[in-house]
Design an enzyme around this catalytic site. Structure first.
Site, short mmCIF file in Angstrom:
data_model
loop_
_atom_site.label_atom_id
_atom_site.label_comp_id
_atom_site.label_asym_id
_atom_site.label_seq_id
_atom_site.Cartn_x
_atom_site.Cartn_y
_atom_site.Cartn_z
N CYS A 1 0.83 -1.22 0.00
CA CYS A 1 0.00 0.00 0.00
C CYS A 1 0.85 1.26 0.00
O CYS A 1 0.34 2.36 -0.15
CB CYS A 1 -0.94 0.00 1.20
SG CYS A 1 -1.50 -1.65 1.62
N HIS B 1 -9.16 4.12 -1.74
CA HIS B 1 -7.80 3.58 -1.58
C HIS B 1 -7.42 2.69 -2.75
O HIS B 1 -7.34 1.47 -2.63
CB HIS B 1 -7.74 2.81 -0.25
CG HIS B 1 -6.39 2.28 0.12
ND1 HIS B 1 -5.21 2.81 -0.36
CD2 HIS B 1 -6.02 1.25 0.94
CE1 HIS B 1 -4.19 2.12 0.15
NE2 HIS B 1 -4.65 1.18 0.93
#
Lengths: 384, 132
Positions: A83, A332
Protein backbone atom coordinates in the site's frame (compact mmCIF):
# COMPACT_ATOMS: atom_id res chain seq x y z
CA UNK A 1 17.09 18.61 -0.05
CA UNK A 2 14.69 20.40 -2.34
CA UNK A 3 12.76 18.99 -5.27
CA UNK A 4 10.02 21.02 -6.94
CA UNK A 5 6.52 19.97 -7.96
CA UNK A 6 5.63 21.11 -11.47
CA UNK A 7 2.22 19.53 -11.89
CA UNK A 8 -0.43 17.17 -10.55
CA UNK A 9 -3.15 15.06 -12.13
CA UNK A 10 -5.70 12.73 -10.60
CA UNK A 11 -8.69 10.71 -11.84
CA UNK A 12 -11.97 10.34 -10.04
CA UNK A 13 -11.61 7.65 -7.35
CA UNK A 14 -14.30 4.96 -7.14
CA UNK A 15 -15.84 2.12 -9.12
CA UNK A 16 -14.79 3.17 -12.60
CA UNK A 17 -16.11 0.28 -14.67
CA UNK A 18 -15.59 1.87 -18.07
CA UNK A 19 -11.82 2.24 -17.64
CA UNK A 20 -9.03 -0.29 -17.21
CA UNK A 21 -5.57 -0.01 -15.67
CA UNK A 22 -4.07 1.60 -18.77
CA UNK A 23 -6.81 4.17 -19.31
CA UNK A 24 -6.82 5.26 -15.66
CA UNK A 25 -3.05 5.68 -15.72
CA UNK A 26 -3.16 7.63 -18.99
CA UNK A 27 -5.89 9.99 -17.72
CA UNK A 28 -3.82 10.96 -14.67
CA UNK A 29 -0.62 11.31 -16.74
CA UNK A 30 -2.27 13.68 -19.23
CA UNK A 31 -3.81 15.80 -16.46
CA UNK A 32 -0.41 16.15 -14.78
CA UNK A 33 1.31 17.16 -18.04
CA UNK A 34 -1.38 19.78 -18.62
CA UNK A 35 -1.05 21.14 -15.08
CA UNK A 36 2.77 21.24 -15.34
CA UNK A 37 2.56 22.92 -18.78
CA UNK A 38 5.28 20.65 -20.19
CA UNK A 39 5.55 18.22 -23.11
CA UNK A 40 5.87 14.50 -22.43
CA UNK A 41 9.26 14.43 -24.19
CA UNK A 42 10.70 16.71 -21.48
CA UNK A 43 10.36 13.86 -18.94
CA UNK A 44 13.66 12.11 -18.15
CA UNK A 45 12.31 9.19 -16.10
CA UNK A 46 9.03 7.68 -14.86
CA UNK A 47 8.25 5.77 -11.65
CA UNK A 48 4.86 4.12 -11.24
CA UNK A 49 3.47 2.69 -8.00
CA UNK A 50 1.24 -0.34 -8.49
CA UNK A 51 0.57 -3.30 -6.21
CA UNK A 52 -2.07 -5.58 -7.74
CA UNK A 53 -1.65 -5.26 -11.51
CA UNK A 54 -0.68 -8.92 -11.70
CA UNK A 55 -3.09 -10.41 -9.17
CA UNK A 56 -6.20 -8.42 -10.20
CA UNK A 57 -5.62 -7.58 -13.89
CA UNK A 58 -3.00 -10.15 -15.00
CA UNK A 59 -0.79 -7.19 -15.89
CA UNK A 60 2.74 -6.78 -14.65
CA UNK A 61 5.29 -4.49 -16.33
CA UNK A 62 3.33 -1.32 -15.54
CA UNK A 63 6.55 0.71 -15.82
CA UNK A 64 6.72 0.02 -19.54
CA UNK A 65 3.01 0.79 -19.83
CA UNK A 66 3.49 4.24 -18.30
CA UNK A 67 6.20 5.12 -20.84
CA UNK A 68 4.26 3.58 -23.76
CA UNK A 69 1.20 5.66 -22.86
CA UNK A 70 3.19 8.81 -23.63
CA UNK A 71 5.20 7.37 -26.57
CA UNK A 72 8.39 7.65 -24.52
CA UNK A 73 11.49 5.46 -24.52
CA UNK A 74 12.74 6.94 -21.25
CA UNK A 75 13.67 4.96 -18.12
CA UNK A 76 10.37 3.80 -16.60
CA UNK A 77 10.03 1.50 -13.63
CA UNK A 78 7.16 -0.01 -11.63
CA UNK A 79 7.64 0.37 -7.88
CA UNK A 80 5.95 -2.01 -5.44
CA UNK A 81 5.82 -1.75 -1.67
CA UNK A 82 2.26 -2.92 -1.03
CA UNK A 83 0.00 0.00 0.00
CA UNK A 84 3.08 2.26 0.17
CA UNK A 85 3.85 1.70 -3.54
CA UNK A 86 2.81 5.26 -4.46
CA UNK A 87 5.03 7.03 -1.95
CA UNK A 88 7.91 4.69 -2.76
CA UNK A 89 7.55 5.70 -6.42
CA UNK A 90 7.55 9.34 -5.29
CA UNK A 91 10.70 8.74 -3.25
CA UNK A 92 12.42 7.08 -6.24
CA UNK A 93 11.52 10.13 -8.31
CA UNK A 94 12.98 12.44 -5.67
CA UNK A 95 16.16 10.34 -5.49
CA UNK A 96 16.54 10.30 -9.29
CA UNK A 97 16.50 14.11 -9.31
CA UNK A 98 18.72 14.43 -6.23
CA UNK A 99 21.30 12.12 -7.81
CA UNK A 100 21.46 14.31 -10.91
CA UNK A 101 20.36 11.47 -13.20
CA UNK A 102 17.12 13.23 -14.08
CA UNK A 103 15.92 16.82 -14.22
CA UNK A 104 12.18 16.19 -14.72
CA UNK A 105 10.47 13.04 -13.45
CA UNK A 106 6.90 11.78 -13.71
CA UNK A 107 5.64 9.79 -10.71
CA UNK A 108 2.43 7.80 -11.12
CA UNK A 109 0.29 5.57 -8.97
CA UNK A 110 -2.46 3.37 -10.33
CA UNK A 111 -4.72 0.53 -9.18
CA UNK A 112 -7.64 -1.23 -10.85
CA UNK A 113 -9.52 -3.20 -8.20
CA UNK A 114 -13.22 -3.48 -9.03
CA UNK A 115 -13.04 -5.96 -11.93
CA UNK A 116 -13.05 -8.93 -9.54
CA UNK A 117 -14.85 -10.17 -6.40
CA UNK A 118 -14.24 -8.82 -2.89
CA UNK A 119 -12.83 -12.22 -1.84
CA UNK A 120 -10.29 -12.08 -4.68
CA UNK A 121 -9.25 -8.56 -3.62
CA UNK A 122 -9.00 -9.69 0.02
CA UNK A 123 -6.70 -12.53 -1.05
CA UNK A 124 -4.55 -10.27 -3.23
CA UNK A 125 -4.16 -7.64 -0.50
CA UNK A 126 -3.02 -10.26 1.98
CA UNK A 127 0.15 -10.44 -0.13
CA UNK A 128 1.17 -7.31 1.80
CA UNK A 129 1.33 -9.32 5.03
CA UNK A 130 3.37 -12.44 5.74
CA UNK A 131 1.89 -15.20 3.59
CA UNK A 132 3.17 -18.16 5.60
CA UNK A 133 2.83 -16.71 9.11
CA UNK A 134 -0.43 -14.77 8.61
CA UNK A 135 -2.16 -15.49 5.27
CA UNK A 136 -1.99 -19.27 5.73
CA UNK A 137 -3.87 -18.83 9.02
CA UNK A 138 -6.76 -17.07 7.31
CA UNK A 139 -5.85 -13.58 8.41
CA UNK A 140 -7.12 -10.68 6.35
CA UNK A 141 -5.99 -7.05 6.39
CA UNK A 142 -8.98 -5.92 8.43
CA UNK A 143 -8.05 -8.81 10.76
CA UNK A 144 -4.47 -7.60 11.17
CA UNK A 145 -5.55 -4.06 12.02
CA UNK A 146 -8.27 -5.44 14.32
CA UNK A 147 -5.49 -7.23 16.26
CA UNK A 148 -3.73 -3.86 16.60
CA UNK A 149 -6.99 -2.13 17.58
CA UNK A 150 -7.72 -4.73 20.26
CA UNK A 151 -4.22 -4.44 21.72
CA UNK A 152 -4.27 -0.61 21.58
CA UNK A 153 -7.76 -0.15 23.03
CA UNK A 154 -7.00 -2.62 25.83
CA UNK A 155 -3.84 -0.74 26.80
CA UNK A 156 -5.26 2.74 26.21
CA UNK A 157 -8.92 2.49 27.18
CA UNK A 158 -9.51 6.22 26.66
CA UNK A 159 -9.77 5.51 22.94
CA UNK A 160 -13.42 4.45 23.09
CA UNK A 161 -15.49 2.88 20.32
CA UNK A 162 -17.14 6.28 19.75
CA UNK A 163 -13.84 8.18 19.50
CA UNK A 164 -12.45 5.60 17.08
CA UNK A 165 -15.56 6.15 14.95
CA UNK A 166 -14.78 9.90 14.92
CA UNK A 167 -11.86 9.12 12.58
CA UNK A 168 -14.25 7.88 9.87
CA UNK A 169 -16.83 10.61 10.59
CA UNK A 170 -14.18 13.32 10.09
CA UNK A 171 -12.75 11.68 6.96
CA UNK A 172 -16.22 11.46 5.39
CA UNK A 173 -16.76 15.14 6.29
CA UNK A 174 -13.62 15.97 4.30
CA UNK A 175 -14.48 13.53 1.49
CA UNK A 176 -17.80 15.31 1.04
CA UNK A 177 -15.72 18.41 0.18
CA UNK A 178 -13.38 16.71 -2.32
CA UNK A 179 -14.55 16.51 -5.94
CA UNK A 180 -12.65 13.30 -6.80
CA UNK A 181 -13.45 11.39 -3.57
CA UNK A 182 -15.16 7.98 -3.78
CA UNK A 183 -17.64 8.81 -0.99
CA UNK A 184 -19.07 12.31 -0.76
CA UNK A 185 -21.57 11.58 1.99
CA UNK A 186 -21.23 12.65 5.59
CA UNK A 187 -21.79 9.99 8.24
CA UNK A 188 -22.33 9.83 12.02
CA UNK A 189 -20.83 7.78 14.83
CA UNK A 190 -23.91 5.55 14.65
CA UNK A 191 -23.27 4.87 10.94
CA UNK A 192 -19.91 3.40 11.95
CA UNK A 193 -21.10 1.51 15.04
CA UNK A 194 -24.16 -0.01 13.36
CA UNK A 195 -22.39 -1.13 10.19
CA UNK A 196 -21.61 -4.78 9.39
CA UNK A 197 -18.77 -6.17 11.51
CA UNK A 198 -15.68 -6.95 9.39
CA UNK A 199 -13.12 -7.91 12.06
CA UNK A 200 -14.00 -7.04 15.64
CA UNK A 201 -13.89 -4.18 16.67
CA UNK A 202 -13.68 -2.83 13.09
CA UNK A 203 -16.93 -2.44 11.13
CA UNK A 204 -17.32 -1.75 7.42
CA UNK A 205 -17.13 2.00 8.15
CA UNK A 206 -13.78 1.60 9.95
CA UNK A 207 -12.37 0.20 6.69
CA UNK A 208 -11.18 1.95 3.54
CA UNK A 209 -13.00 0.77 0.40
CA UNK A 210 -11.97 -1.09 -2.75
CA UNK A 211 -11.22 1.61 -5.32
CA UNK A 212 -10.11 2.24 -8.90
CA UNK A 213 -8.02 5.31 -9.57
CA UNK A 214 -4.77 6.86 -10.69
CA UNK A 215 -2.68 9.87 -9.74
CA UNK A 216 0.37 11.53 -11.30
CA UNK A 217 2.78 14.17 -10.14
CA UNK A 218 5.62 15.80 -12.05
CA UNK A 219 8.80 16.68 -10.17
CA UNK A 220 11.80 18.78 -11.18
CA UNK A 221 15.15 19.87 -9.84
CA UNK A 222 15.08 23.01 -7.69
CA UNK A 223 16.65 25.04 -10.50
CA UNK A 224 14.12 23.98 -13.12
CA UNK A 225 11.21 24.25 -10.67
CA UNK A 226 12.23 27.80 -9.67
CA UNK A 227 12.50 28.80 -13.34
CA UNK A 228 8.98 27.45 -13.88
CA UNK A 229 7.71 29.30 -10.79
CA UNK A 230 6.79 26.19 -8.81
CA UNK A 231 5.06 27.00 -5.52
CA UNK A 232 5.60 23.65 -3.80
CA UNK A 233 8.76 21.72 -2.90
CA UNK A 234 9.53 18.35 -1.31
CA UNK A 235 12.13 18.95 1.39
CA UNK A 236 12.25 15.61 3.21
CA UNK A 237 11.80 11.93 2.39
CA UNK A 238 12.03 9.26 5.10
CA UNK A 239 11.59 5.53 4.65
CA UNK A 240 11.71 2.80 7.31
CA UNK A 241 10.97 -0.91 7.36
CA UNK A 242 10.00 -3.55 9.91
CA UNK A 243 8.93 -7.21 9.98
CA UNK A 244 6.25 -8.32 7.50
CA UNK A 245 4.27 -10.04 10.26
CA UNK A 246 2.75 -8.36 13.31
CA UNK A 247 3.99 -11.16 15.59
CA UNK A 248 7.60 -10.13 14.99
CA UNK A 249 7.15 -6.43 15.84
CA UNK A 250 8.54 -4.79 18.96
CA UNK A 251 5.09 -3.27 19.65
CA UNK A 252 1.44 -4.07 18.93
CA UNK A 253 0.17 -0.69 20.15
CA UNK A 254 2.16 1.40 17.67
CA UNK A 255 3.72 1.14 14.21
CA UNK A 256 7.41 1.55 15.08
CA UNK A 257 8.58 2.11 11.47
CA UNK A 258 6.22 5.11 11.25
CA UNK A 259 8.05 7.06 13.93
CA UNK A 260 11.44 6.18 12.42
CA UNK A 261 10.38 7.25 8.91
CA UNK A 262 8.92 10.51 10.29
CA UNK A 263 12.09 11.38 12.17
CA UNK A 264 14.19 10.70 9.05
CA UNK A 265 11.96 12.96 6.94
CA UNK A 266 11.76 15.75 9.55
CA UNK A 267 15.51 15.68 10.04
CA UNK A 268 16.15 15.96 6.30
CA UNK A 269 13.62 18.81 5.99
CA UNK A 270 14.99 20.44 9.15
CA UNK A 271 11.53 20.79 10.68
CA UNK A 272 9.97 20.06 14.07
CA UNK A 273 6.54 18.55 14.68
CA UNK A 274 5.22 21.99 15.66
CA UNK A 275 6.03 23.31 12.17
CA UNK A 276 3.52 20.94 10.55
CA UNK A 277 0.30 22.62 9.41
CA UNK A 278 -1.47 19.50 8.12
CA UNK A 279 -0.92 15.79 7.49
CA UNK A 280 -2.22 13.25 4.99
CA UNK A 281 -1.91 9.89 6.74
CA UNK A 282 -2.55 6.25 5.99
CA UNK A 283 -6.01 5.51 7.42
CA UNK A 284 -6.60 2.18 5.69
CA UNK A 285 -8.54 1.45 8.89
CA UNK A 286 -9.67 3.94 11.54
CA UNK A 287 -7.15 2.55 14.05
CA UNK A 288 -4.38 3.12 11.50
CA UNK A 289 -5.01 6.89 11.62
CA UNK A 290 -4.71 6.82 15.42
CA UNK A 291 -1.37 4.97 15.11
CA UNK A 292 -0.29 7.36 12.34
CA UNK A 293 -0.83 10.61 14.24
CA UNK A 294 1.15 9.16 17.15
CA UNK A 295 3.94 7.99 14.81
CA UNK A 296 4.15 11.50 13.33
CA UNK A 297 4.41 12.96 16.83
CA UNK A 298 1.12 14.91 16.58
CA UNK A 299 0.08 13.11 19.79
CA UNK A 300 1.96 11.21 22.47
CA UNK A 301 1.57 7.40 22.60
CA UNK A 302 -1.92 6.60 23.88
CA UNK A 303 -3.11 10.22 23.63
CA UNK A 304 -4.36 10.47 20.05
CA UNK A 305 -7.93 10.20 21.40
CA UNK A 306 -7.66 13.82 22.59
CA UNK A 307 -7.36 15.08 19.00
CA UNK A 308 -10.64 13.35 18.17
CA UNK A 309 -12.37 14.40 21.38
CA UNK A 310 -11.56 18.04 20.52
CA UNK A 311 -12.22 17.69 16.77
CA UNK A 312 -8.68 18.99 16.17
CA UNK A 313 -8.18 16.94 13.00
CA UNK A 314 -10.81 18.76 10.91
CA UNK A 315 -9.47 21.07 8.16
CA UNK A 316 -10.08 24.12 10.37
CA UNK A 317 -8.78 22.48 13.57
CA UNK A 318 -5.40 22.68 15.30
CA UNK A 319 -4.03 19.52 13.59
CA UNK A 320 -5.80 18.92 10.25
CA UNK A 321 -5.48 15.28 9.20
CA UNK A 322 -6.61 13.77 5.89
CA UNK A 323 -8.28 16.79 4.34
CA UNK A 324 -8.65 14.73 1.13
CA UNK A 325 -11.05 12.44 2.97
CA UNK A 326 -8.22 10.01 3.62
CA UNK A 327 -8.23 6.44 2.38
CA UNK A 328 -11.61 5.95 4.06
CA UNK A 329 -13.68 8.50 2.14
CA UNK A 330 -11.47 9.51 -0.78
CA UNK A 331 -10.86 5.83 -1.55
CA UNK A 332 -7.80 3.58 -1.58
CA UNK A 333 -6.63 2.54 -5.05
CA UNK A 334 -3.57 0.94 -3.46
CA UNK A 335 -0.71 2.04 -5.75
CA UNK A 336 -2.25 5.49 -6.29
CA UNK A 337 -2.79 6.36 -2.62
CA UNK A 338 0.73 7.58 -1.85
CA UNK A 339 0.67 9.86 -4.92
CA UNK A 340 -2.83 11.10 -4.06
CA UNK A 341 -1.58 12.09 -0.60
CA UNK A 342 1.18 14.13 -2.28
CA UNK A 343 -1.40 15.75 -4.56
CA UNK A 344 -3.54 16.78 -1.58
CA UNK A 345 -0.44 18.30 0.03
CA UNK A 346 0.25 20.26 -3.18
CA UNK A 347 -3.40 21.44 -3.43
CA UNK A 348 -3.27 22.67 0.17
CA UNK A 349 0.08 24.43 -0.26
CA UNK A 350 -1.06 26.07 -3.51
CA UNK A 351 -4.17 27.27 -1.66
CA UNK A 352 -6.42 25.40 -4.10
CA UNK A 353 -8.24 23.13 -1.62
CA UNK A 354 -11.41 25.27 -1.71
CA UNK A 355 -13.92 24.42 1.02
CA UNK A 356 -11.45 22.16 2.84
CA UNK A 357 -8.50 24.61 2.63
CA UNK A 358 -6.21 24.68 5.67
CA UNK A 359 -5.61 28.34 6.58
CA UNK A 360 -2.03 29.62 6.08
CA UNK A 361 -0.75 26.15 5.15
CA UNK A 362 3.04 26.28 4.70
CA UNK A 363 4.26 22.80 5.66
CA UNK A 364 2.46 19.50 5.17
CA UNK A 365 3.51 15.87 5.61
CA UNK A 366 2.34 12.69 3.91
CA UNK A 367 2.51 9.31 5.66
CA UNK A 368 2.00 6.12 3.64
CA UNK A 369 2.07 2.61 5.12
CA UNK A 370 2.77 -0.67 3.35
CA UNK A 371 1.15 -3.75 4.85
CA UNK A 372 0.48 -3.60 8.57
CA UNK A 373 3.53 -1.37 9.08
CA UNK A 374 6.39 -3.26 7.40
CA UNK A 375 7.06 -0.21 5.21
CA UNK A 376 6.35 3.41 6.12
CA UNK A 377 7.28 6.34 3.90
CA UNK A 378 6.95 9.97 5.04
CA UNK A 379 7.44 13.08 2.91
CA UNK A 380 7.62 16.74 3.89
CA UNK A 381 6.14 19.36 1.53
CA UNK A 382 6.81 23.08 1.74
CA UNK A 383 4.88 25.90 0.08
CA UNK A 384 6.67 29.05 -1.12
CA UNK B 1 -2.31 -21.55 -6.89
CA UNK B 2 0.32 -21.28 -4.15
CA UNK B 3 -2.33 -22.04 -1.52
CA UNK B 4 -2.82 -25.41 -3.25
CA UNK B 5 0.87 -26.24 -3.58
CA UNK B 6 1.79 -29.53 -1.93
CA UNK B 7 5.48 -28.62 -2.27
CA UNK B 8 5.02 -25.66 0.10
CA UNK B 9 3.16 -27.99 2.47
CA UNK B 10 6.08 -30.45 2.38
CA UNK B 11 8.70 -27.71 2.88
CA UNK B 12 6.91 -26.23 5.90
CA UNK B 13 5.99 -29.58 7.43
CA UNK B 14 7.94 -29.06 10.66
CA UNK B 15 6.61 -25.56 11.29
CA UNK B 16 3.01 -26.15 10.33
CA UNK B 17 2.40 -29.57 11.80
CA UNK B 18 5.00 -30.30 14.48
CA UNK B 19 5.39 -26.80 15.96
CA UNK B 20 9.14 -26.99 15.58
CA UNK B 21 10.77 -23.60 15.87
CA UNK B 22 14.22 -22.12 16.09
CA UNK B 23 16.33 -20.97 19.02
CA UNK B 24 19.31 -18.67 18.48
CA UNK B 25 22.43 -20.50 19.63
CA UNK B 26 23.99 -17.20 20.71
CA UNK B 27 21.33 -15.25 22.65
CA UNK B 28 18.65 -17.93 23.08
CA UNK B 29 15.82 -15.95 21.46
CA UNK B 30 13.17 -18.24 19.98
CA UNK B 31 11.31 -17.91 16.69
CA UNK B 32 8.37 -19.71 15.14
CA UNK B 33 9.45 -20.34 11.54
CA UNK B 34 12.84 -19.64 10.07
CA UNK B 35 14.06 -16.10 9.99
CA UNK B 36 17.20 -14.48 8.56
CA UNK B 37 19.48 -12.96 11.15
CA UNK B 38 18.51 -13.09 14.83
CA UNK B 39 18.05 -9.63 16.39
CA UNK B 40 21.43 -10.27 18.10
CA UNK B 41 23.08 -10.71 14.69
CA UNK B 42 23.62 -14.47 14.86
CA UNK B 43 22.81 -16.66 11.86
CA UNK B 44 22.81 -20.03 13.60
CA UNK B 45 19.79 -21.59 15.26
CA UNK B 46 18.99 -24.86 17.02
CA UNK B 47 15.66 -26.56 16.39
CA UNK B 48 13.29 -26.47 19.32
CA UNK B 49 9.98 -28.29 19.70
CA UNK B 50 7.43 -25.97 21.27
CA UNK B 51 5.15 -27.34 23.97
CA UNK B 52 2.17 -25.70 22.23
CA UNK B 53 1.20 -23.84 25.37
CA UNK B 54 0.95 -20.07 25.45
CA UNK B 55 -1.05 -16.94 26.24
CA UNK B 56 -3.20 -14.64 24.06
CA UNK B 57 -1.54 -11.25 23.37
CA UNK B 58 -4.31 -9.85 21.16
CA UNK B 59 -7.24 -11.37 19.24
CA UNK B 60 -10.08 -10.66 16.85
CA UNK B 61 -12.98 -12.32 15.08
CA UNK B 62 -12.71 -12.19 11.28
CA UNK B 63 -16.18 -12.01 9.72
CA UNK B 64 -15.19 -11.83 6.07
CA UNK B 65 -12.42 -14.16 4.92
CA UNK B 66 -10.16 -14.48 1.91
CA UNK B 67 -11.24 -16.94 -0.82
CA UNK B 68 -9.84 -20.11 0.78
CA UNK B 69 -11.34 -19.29 4.20
CA UNK B 70 -14.68 -17.79 3.16
CA UNK B 71 -16.74 -20.84 4.14
CA UNK B 72 -15.22 -20.90 7.65
CA UNK B 73 -15.98 -17.25 8.47
CA UNK B 74 -16.52 -15.99 11.08
CA UNK B 75 -13.47 -17.32 12.90
CA UNK B 76 -11.22 -16.12 15.73
CA UNK B 77 -7.55 -15.26 15.24
CA UNK B 78 -4.95 -14.38 17.85
CA UNK B 79 -1.33 -13.48 18.37
CA UNK B 80 -0.01 -15.82 21.04
CA UNK B 81 3.14 -15.77 23.18
CA UNK B 82 4.34 -19.37 23.44
CA UNK B 83 5.71 -20.42 26.83
CA UNK B 84 9.16 -20.84 25.23
CA UNK B 85 9.14 -17.16 24.17
CA UNK B 86 8.30 -17.17 20.45
CA UNK B 87 5.26 -15.24 19.24
CA UNK B 88 2.89 -16.95 16.81
CA UNK B 89 -0.22 -15.97 14.83
CA UNK B 90 -2.94 -18.61 14.72
CA UNK B 91 -6.66 -19.25 14.60
CA UNK B 92 -8.48 -20.00 17.84
CA UNK B 93 -10.94 -22.87 17.72
CA UNK B 94 -13.50 -24.62 19.96
CA UNK B 95 -14.27 -21.36 21.78
CA UNK B 96 -16.77 -18.53 21.99
CA UNK B 97 -15.35 -15.15 21.00
CA UNK B 98 -17.13 -13.48 23.92
CA UNK B 99 -15.23 -15.68 26.41
CA UNK B 100 -11.77 -14.78 25.10
CA UNK B 101 -9.46 -12.46 27.02
CA UNK B 102 -5.96 -11.07 26.57
CA UNK B 103 -3.67 -13.16 28.79
CA UNK B 104 -5.86 -16.28 28.50
CA UNK B 105 -3.95 -19.58 28.41
CA UNK B 106 -4.28 -21.56 25.18
CA UNK B 107 -2.84 -24.76 23.72
CA UNK B 108 -2.12 -26.03 20.23
CA UNK B 109 -4.34 -28.50 18.38
CA UNK B 110 -4.15 -29.90 14.83
CA UNK B 111 -7.11 -28.77 12.73
CA UNK B 112 -8.37 -28.57 9.14
CA UNK B 113 -7.50 -25.26 7.45
CA UNK B 114 -9.02 -25.33 3.98
CA UNK B 115 -9.76 -27.53 0.99
CA UNK B 116 -8.30 -27.14 -2.50
CA UNK B 117 -11.57 -27.36 -4.41
CA UNK B 118 -14.20 -30.12 -4.19
CA UNK B 119 -11.82 -33.02 -4.87
CA UNK B 120 -8.55 -31.42 -3.84
CA UNK B 121 -6.20 -31.84 -0.92
CA UNK B 122 -7.40 -30.84 2.55
CA UNK B 123 -4.84 -28.56 4.16
CA UNK B 124 -4.24 -28.91 7.89
CA UNK B 125 -2.36 -26.72 10.32
CA UNK B 126 -2.05 -25.66 13.94
CA UNK B 127 -4.83 -23.80 15.71
CA UNK B 128 -5.09 -23.00 19.40
CA UNK B 129 -7.85 -23.60 21.90
CA UNK B 130 -8.42 -22.11 25.38
CA UNK B 131 -7.43 -24.34 28.32
CA UNK B 132 -10.35 -24.98 30.63
Amino acid sequence: MKVGVLGIGITKFGEIWDKGLRELLLDAQLLALKDAKIEAKQIDALYTGNMCGDSLSGQLHVGAMAAENLNLDKASIRVEGACASGSLALREGVLAIESGQADIVMVNGVEKMTDVSTEQVTTALMGAGDEELEGFNGLTFPGLYALLAKAYMTKYSKLTRDLLAEVSVKNHFHGARNSYAQFKSEITIDTVKNATMVADPLTLFDCSPITDGAASIILASEKTAKAMKSQVYITGSGLANDSLSLARRSSLTSIPAGAVAAQRAYSQAKIKVDDINFAEVHDCFSIAEILAVEALGLAKPGEAYKLYENKDTYFDGAHPVNTSGGLKACGHPIGATGVKQAIEAVEQLRGHAKNRQVKDAKIGVTHNVGGSGATVCVHVFKGE
Amino acid sequence: MFRESSIIRWRNYNDRYKLIGYKCDQCGKTYFEKKGLCTCGSLTFDEIEFSGKGKIVTYTKVHSGAEAFQEQAPFCVAIIDLDEGARITAQLTDCDYEDLKIGMEVEAVLRKFYKSGEKGVIHYGTKFTPKF
